[in-house]
Design a protein around this motif. Structure first.
Motif, short mmCIF file in Angstrom:
data_model
loop_
_atom_site.label_atom_id
_atom_site.label_comp_id
_atom_site.label_asym_id
_atom_site.label_seq_id
_atom_site.Cartn_x
_atom_site.Cartn_y
_atom_site.Cartn_z
N UNK A 76 -1.16 5.88 14.62
CA UNK A 76 -2.44 6.61 14.54
C UNK A 76 -3.66 5.73 14.81
N UNK A 77 -3.57 4.43 14.48
CA UNK A 77 -4.71 3.53 14.65
C UNK A 77 -4.72 2.85 16.02
N UNK A 78 -3.81 3.24 16.90
CA UNK A 78 -3.76 2.67 18.25
C UNK A 78 -2.88 1.45 18.39
N UNK A 79 -2.39 0.89 17.28
CA UNK A 79 -1.52 -0.29 17.33
C UNK A 79 -0.08 0.14 17.61
N UNK A 80 0.69 -0.78 18.20
CA UNK A 80 2.08 -0.50 18.57
C UNK A 80 3.05 -1.14 17.57
N UNK A 81 4.24 -0.56 17.50
CA UNK A 81 5.32 -1.15 16.72
C UNK A 81 5.78 -2.43 17.41
N UNK A 90 7.20 -4.40 12.66
CA UNK A 90 5.94 -4.27 11.94
C UNK A 90 4.91 -3.62 12.87
N UNK A 91 3.77 -3.31 12.28
CA UNK A 91 2.66 -2.79 13.06
C UNK A 91 1.94 -3.97 13.72
N UNK A 92 1.82 -3.93 15.06
CA UNK A 92 1.18 -5.01 15.79
C UNK A 92 -0.33 -4.98 15.67
N UNK A 93 -0.97 -5.93 16.32
CA UNK A 93 -2.43 -6.01 16.30
C UNK A 93 -3.03 -4.98 17.25
N UNK A 94 -4.26 -4.52 16.96
CA UNK A 94 -4.92 -3.56 17.86
C UNK A 94 -5.13 -4.16 19.25
N UNK A 95 -5.19 -3.31 20.26
CA UNK A 95 -5.38 -3.76 21.63
C UNK A 95 -6.76 -3.37 22.15
N UNK A 98 -7.78 -0.71 27.99
CA UNK A 98 -7.24 -1.12 29.28
C UNK A 98 -6.05 -2.04 29.18
N UNK A 99 -5.70 -2.42 27.96
CA UNK A 99 -4.57 -3.33 27.75
C UNK A 99 -3.34 -2.56 27.30
N UNK A 100 -2.21 -2.83 27.94
CA UNK A 100 -0.96 -2.20 27.58
C UNK A 100 -0.26 -2.96 26.46
N UNK A 166 10.46 10.89 7.93
CA UNK A 166 9.63 10.58 9.09
C UNK A 166 9.17 9.12 9.12
N UNK A 167 8.97 8.64 10.36
CA UNK A 167 8.51 7.27 10.58
C UNK A 167 7.08 7.08 10.07
N UNK A 168 6.86 5.93 9.42
CA UNK A 168 5.55 5.59 8.90
C UNK A 168 5.45 4.07 8.80
N UNK A 169 4.40 3.59 8.15
CA UNK A 169 4.21 2.16 7.92
C UNK A 169 3.92 1.95 6.44
N UNK A 170 4.57 0.98 5.80
CA UNK A 170 4.34 0.76 4.37
C UNK A 170 3.15 -0.17 4.15
N UNK A 171 2.91 -0.56 2.91
CA UNK A 171 1.75 -1.39 2.55
C UNK A 171 1.82 -2.78 3.15
N UNK A 172 3.01 -3.22 3.54
CA UNK A 172 3.17 -4.56 4.13
C UNK A 172 3.24 -4.49 5.66
N UNK A 173 2.92 -3.32 6.21
CA UNK A 173 2.92 -3.08 7.66
C UNK A 173 4.31 -3.07 8.28
#
Length: 268
Positions: A76-81, A90-95, A98-100, A166-173
């Protein structure tokens, strides 16, 4: 949003005993609706291209058939797994715009089972859930625990795991499957960089390239045979071809002109 993504078919409300009235301008409005529909398709395609450019050429999948080959799962925040070297995700850093996705965020997807897909990491391992319902890439083959369900509703998607959550992200990403219902944090976009059939540019055949005189010359050389090896073109010029091109029937007109030349020679 309920876990089952229950779909409700909407429509105009008609009270009991009330009849719909058909007005005289219905046909006109219907035609206007058709024009609006064409404009809507064009707008949708433009928005898809704009979205694709914002993500480095990676477009958003909208059905199971799209989830094949290189993919990236965007939250939801635009970051990739992102895959870690210990097999966890984990949840990666925001991009930036224009960056894939980065190499560690790219997976290989394939269709398996009935409406399901599996994922393989860059470490050549299939993804599954561990005992804590976290996503890990440790499997050498695909079984029931390596299959995932894409669930769509109203243009949005969530990923249902083999544990029914369902897929989600926990408090530790860490990426986990621990949610019984779908909320904003469980909305996932699966992006692909494969070439889409509906986005391929139409290639112009060789015989239809160049000006109209060149086009007719190549067309005649391709389809017409001559006993004296002399090229014979229609003497009426290209004005007729210009109109045919505007009307969208250039190929038919070229064929008619060739047949006319053939008929005239046979009558002599």
């Amino acid at each position: 949003m309920e876990a089952s993504f229950t779909k409700v078919k909407g429509g105009a409300l008609v009270l009991k005993g009330e009849k719909k009235k058909k007005h005289k301008k219905t046909k006109k409005r219907d035609r206007s609706g058709e024009r609006d529909g064409e404009g809507g398709k064009k707008l949708k395609k433009n928005l898809e291209h704009e979205d694709m450019n914002k993500h480095g050429g990676w477009w958003q999948t909208t059905n199971l058939a799209h989830i094949v080959g290189p993919v990236a799962l965007q939250f939801y925040n635009g970051a990739y797994m992102k895959a870690l070297d210990n097999g966890k995700f984990v949840l990666g850093a925001p991009h930036d715009e224009g960056q894939g996705p980065e190499p560690e965020e790219i997976l290989m997807a394939m269709k398996v089972g009935d409406g399901k897909f599996s994922l393989k990491s860059g470490f050549d391992k299939y993804l599954r859930l561990d005992k804590a319902a976290r996503m890990v890439g440790v499997s050498d083959a695909v079984g029931a625990m390596e299959m995932f369900d894409p669930v769509w509703e109203d243009g949005k998607m969530a990923v249902l795991g083999p544990n029914g959550r369902f897929m989600s992200v926990d408090d530790e990403d860490f990426v986990v499957f621990d949610q019984d219902k779908v909320g904003p944090a469980q909305i996932i976009r699966i992006r692909s960089n494969r070439e889409r059939e509906d986005m391929k540019k139409t290639e112009i055949p060789e015989e239809l390239r160049g000006n109209l005189y060149q086009v007719e010359t190549k067309f005649v050389k391709k389809f017409q045979k001559f006993q004296d090896h002399k090229l014979r073109l229609n003497p009426n010029g290209v004005a007729e071809l210009v109109e045919a091109k505007r009307g969208g029937n250039l190929h038919e007109t070229l064929l008619d002109r060739r047949e006319k030349m053939k008929s005239d020679r046979m009558c002599k």
